[in-house]
Every structure is written in C-alpha cells, then in structure tokens.
Design a protein around this motif. Sequence first.
Motif, mmCIF file in Angstrom:
data_model
loop_
_atom_site.group_PDB
_atom_site.id
_atom_site.type_symbol
_atom_site.label_atom_id
_atom_site.label_comp_id
_atom_site.label_asym_id
_atom_site.label_seq_id
_atom_site.Cartn_x
_atom_site.Cartn_y
_atom_site.Cartn_z
ATOM 1 N N HIS A 165 52.872 24.284 54.661
ATOM 2 C CA HIS A 165 52.706 25.816 54.220
ATOM 3 C C HIS A 165 53.917 26.685 54.747
ATOM 4 O O HIS A 165 54.406 26.314 55.752
ATOM 5 N N ASP A 166 54.444 27.457 53.894
ATOM 6 C CA ASP A 166 55.685 28.207 54.252
ATOM 7 C C ASP A 166 55.546 29.537 54.727
ATOM 8 O O ASP A 166 56.668 30.087 54.799
ATOM 9 N N CYS A 167 54.425 29.971 54.647
ATOM 10 C CA CYS A 167 54.027 31.413 55.250
ATOM 11 C C CYS A 167 52.578 31.442 55.904
ATOM 12 O O CYS A 167 51.939 30.488 55.393
ATOM 13 N N VAL A 168 52.099 32.685 56.484
ATOM 14 C CA VAL A 168 50.638 32.944 56.660
ATOM 15 C C VAL A 168 50.085 33.267 55.231
ATOM 16 O O VAL A 168 50.631 33.928 54.623
ATOM 17 N N GLY A 169 49.085 32.373 54.864
ATOM 18 C CA GLY A 169 48.306 32.602 53.853
ATOM 19 C C GLY A 169 47.165 32.793 53.989
ATOM 20 O O GLY A 169 46.691 33.081 55.181
ATOM 21 N N TYR A 170 46.223 32.887 52.835
ATOM 22 C CA TYR A 170 44.953 33.044 52.877
ATOM 23 C C TYR A 170 44.018 32.541 51.906
ATOM 24 O O TYR A 170 44.383 31.805 51.121
ATOM 25 N N ASN A 171 42.799 32.044 52.623
ATOM 26 C CA ASN A 171 41.999 31.057 51.583
ATOM 27 C C ASN A 171 41.045 31.782 50.869
ATOM 28 O O ASN A 171 40.088 32.037 50.959
ATOM 29 N N PHE A 172 41.981 32.445 49.770
ATOM 30 C CA PHE A 172 41.167 33.387 48.870
ATOM 31 C C PHE A 172 40.883 32.947 47.445
ATOM 32 O O PHE A 172 40.278 33.740 46.759
ATOM 33 N N ARG A 173 41.223 31.855 47.084
ATOM 34 C CA ARG A 173 41.035 31.174 45.891
ATOM 35 C C ARG A 173 39.381 31.373 45.465
ATOM 36 O O ARG A 173 38.748 30.953 46.019
ATOM 37 N N MET A 174 39.420 31.606 44.159
ATOM 38 C CA MET A 174 37.990 31.543 43.586
ATOM 39 C C MET A 174 37.621 30.195 43.226
ATOM 40 O O MET A 174 38.316 29.385 42.514
ATOM 41 N N PRO A 175 36.432 29.825 43.540
ATOM 42 C CA PRO A 175 36.090 28.442 43.471
ATOM 43 C C PRO A 175 35.780 28.127 42.012
ATOM 44 O O PRO A 175 35.401 29.089 41.234
ATOM 45 N N ASN A 176 35.832 26.917 41.503
ATOM 46 C CA ASN A 176 35.697 26.483 40.099
ATOM 47 C C ASN A 176 34.164 27.090 39.537
ATOM 48 O O ASN A 176 34.246 27.336 38.219
ATOM 49 N N ILE A 177 33.409 26.812 40.311
ATOM 50 C CA ILE A 177 31.978 26.994 39.964
ATOM 51 C C ILE A 177 31.791 28.567 39.545
ATOM 52 O O ILE A 177 30.805 28.701 38.555
ATOM 53 N N ASN A 178 32.312 29.364 40.443
ATOM 54 C CA ASN A 178 32.264 30.806 40.058
ATOM 55 C C ASN A 178 33.186 31.184 38.769
ATOM 56 O O ASN A 178 32.764 31.861 37.918
ATOM 57 N N ALA A 179 34.165 30.406 38.770
ATOM 58 C CA ALA A 179 35.036 30.708 37.492
ATOM 59 C C ALA A 179 34.374 30.271 36.260
ATOM 60 O O ALA A 179 34.624 30.854 35.116
ATOM 61 N N ALA A 180 33.604 29.136 36.195
ATOM 62 C CA ALA A 180 32.855 28.732 35.146
ATOM 63 C C ALA A 180 31.817 29.754 34.678
ATOM 64 O O ALA A 180 31.712 29.964 33.544
ATOM 65 N N LEU A 181 30.913 30.117 35.540
ATOM 66 C CA LEU A 181 30.294 31.664 35.583
ATOM 67 C C LEU A 181 31.108 32.502 34.691
ATOM 68 O O LEU A 181 30.579 33.277 33.834
ATOM 69 N N GLY A 182 32.317 32.785 35.275
ATOM 70 C CA GLY A 182 33.147 33.955 34.785
ATOM 71 C C GLY A 182 33.458 33.650 33.325
ATOM 72 O O GLY A 182 33.389 34.598 32.373
ATOM 73 N N CYS A 183 33.672 32.536 32.907
ATOM 74 C CA CYS A 183 34.231 32.138 31.605
ATOM 75 C C CYS A 183 33.020 32.419 30.628
ATOM 76 O O CYS A 183 33.404 32.940 29.674
ATOM 77 N N ALA A 184 32.131 32.042 30.917
ATOM 78 C CA ALA A 184 30.561 32.203 29.965
ATOM 79 C C ALA A 184 30.539 33.907 29.874
ATOM 80 O O ALA A 184 30.094 34.272 28.652
ATOM 81 N N GLN A 185 30.659 34.553 30.977
ATOM 82 C CA GLN A 185 30.475 35.796 30.678
ATOM 83 C C GLN A 185 31.427 36.672 29.845
ATOM 84 O O GLN A 185 31.103 37.467 29.312
#
Length: 394
Positions: A260-280
């Motif tokens: 890891h090259d800097c302080v990061g954040y565990n902010f990525r959207m999970p795939n299962i949520n994105a699946a819901l979003g694709c349908a929406q």
Amino acid sequence: MSTEKNADPLEIVAALEKVLDREKTPIPLHEPRFAGNEWNYVRDCLDTNFVSSVGKYVDEFEEKLAEFTGVRRAVAVVNGTAALYLCLKLAGVTSGDEVLVPALTFVATSNAVCYCGAVPHFVDSDLATLGIDPKKLETYLAKITEWKDGFPCNQATGRPIRAVVAMHTFGHPVDLDPLLEVCRKYRLELIEDAAESLGSYYKNIHTGNFGKLASLSFNGNKIVTTGGGGAILTNDEELARQAKHISTTARMTHQWDFIHDCVGYNFRMPNINAALGCAQLEQLNGFLKSKRALAEKYRQAFAPLSGIAFFREPSYAKSNYWLNTLILDKGDTEMRDSIISETNRRGMLTRPAWVLMNRLPMFQSCPHMDLSAAEDLEQRIINIPSSARLGEEL
C-alpha cells in the motif's frame, strides 16, 4: 388590510388524498421500486460467490453510471457521505480550511467537511432553487475575505476558504453558471453534492459535470438504490484513478503481496450492491417518467389552493423531483407542523426540511453569513410522498 388567505390544513390534506392511493397506507415519503432484474443479478452474485468488492457488477455499474450522467468516470463507493469526503479530499481540502456549504442541507454535507479536519462555513439559499444563492454569496465574500498567498481567507478567523459544496436540494439543480463565476473569482473548488439529483439536468447537462468532482448517493430512499452506496463523478481521469486507488485501501497491483503506497480507505462498493444498482439503472428512465407524472399531478392538485404552492423546477433545469415539496406562503412552524401531524396521522408520511446546520449543537460555533432565506424556507417547507410507483398509473 391584507386579503391574503392562509393555508387551510384540511384542504391540503384533501389535495394529498386526491392524488395518493389511500387504500395502501402508510404511504412512505420515498420507497425503492424493484421491478426489474434485481433478483436475477443478486442471485448471480450468490451463485458465483462474488459478493464483496471484486466482481463484474462493480465495473458495469460504474460504466453505466458514467454513461447516463455524461461524465468521463464514475467510482462506486460504500455511501454518499464517503463519496463526498473523498471528493473534498481529492479537491485539496485539508485541516484548517473552511468550506462553504448551504445551511439548508442534510447533515452529511457538513459531516464530510469535518472528516477532512476542515470547518463548514454556512451560506444562504436562493428561494427560487432551494440551493446556494450565488449573488448573495458573492456580495458576502467581497465583505469578509482578504487575500493571502493567492487564496481568499476569512478575515475573522484567518482560515483559507478552499471550496464550495453545491447541494442540489430535493433534486433541483443549483444555478451553477453564476456560482461557477464566484468560484473562478475567488479561486474556490466547486464540489457538487448531487446525492439527490441523479436524473436532473442544468441547461441540458446532467448535474455532476460542473464541479471538479461530484458525489451521488444510492441509499434506500434515493431514486436509484443499491441498498447503501454512493459514487464519485469526475471528468478528470487522474482524479478518478486516485479515487479508485485510495477507496480500495491504496493497494498496489500485485498477484499476492500486500503493498500500500499511502493511507487508504476501505470504501469500495461490494459487488452484490452494484448488482442491485445495475438492475435499478436499467429502470431509471421509467422512474424519472413516473416521478415527473406524479409532480404534475401534485401541481394540478395544489394550484387552486391559497396559502401554499407546489415547488417547481427552476426555469433552466429539468429536475428528477426526488422529493416533492410544498412551500407555505408564510413562515409558520405551527401551521407547518399541524399539516405534517395530520397527514402522518392519516398514513401519508410527510416531513419538514432539515434543521439548519448552524443550529445543530456541533456546528453552532461555525462561521455563517446572513441566513434569512434559509431560515424562512425552514419554516415553510413540507416534503410529501414521492415514490416512483405513485406516478406509474397517472
């Protein structure tokens, strides 16, 4: 003697009942609509075990979101507040800065500023848009700023004023052209809090295209939902790359090693949520059509009434009408609350606007300009049921 007639709470309740299906109570303020491929896409995540931050739906959701809004890049994250925080961070907001935000907004706008170690500086609203008033802001900045090291500073606090967050209230776009002029004049970064405005356009351009970065929300009460979730929009490829990198714990690409090259954040959207979003997103145009039909029905229902008006999109804009809004002619919290109480008693869930940010205990010491318009609106706004399904058969 004034002949102006006050709003009649019973007439307002009757107008709501005329529009809404009273057999289906309670009627939420805004509920999600699942009428497409939601089950299929979520089941695919379960069947393939791709339910976390890796999977095809995250990439597909980002691509479809960018295509719909017209921006170059979209980066999906866990919620709208995280998206706005990263927007501010990537725009250069740091500890000790001040950020101009509307006093009339949801608390997440101000919270995100504080996460950066910066200070919210509250500004007034435009009665015609419910968002930031650019003309009043320019006049205010001319009085309270001085230039230091090429940046405007608040004379009273000595802090640099780094950015302005334009929140598109209830889906109605801020008047962006004059606000951009203010930003250019005072070297302010413009961030759009577009959490409520997916499907809204300013002069035929989708919101989120005007600032350096913009944030969206896909909470359960938004026009499109991923359960929880948000996104960063930008037309800057490098900022998009940085957003994706730091929202994924800043991990460098490697087959097995954790670098890891800097302080990061565990902010990525999970795939299962994105699946819901694709349908929406596949249904978004239908949602927008239904919501505009509902808004028109409300406009007609309230047009004959005295003392109250249905808030309509500004002349330069096409709004998604995320939350339909009634505006009392006079500021009267007792009248407002009696209407809200009676409609809720009858199963129609209405609400007032948010408490102004400068009146919340954690923000009372923050700087602010004259907030007379926002204070007026706070007493006059009533949000009414706005779910897409309510406009489907109109």
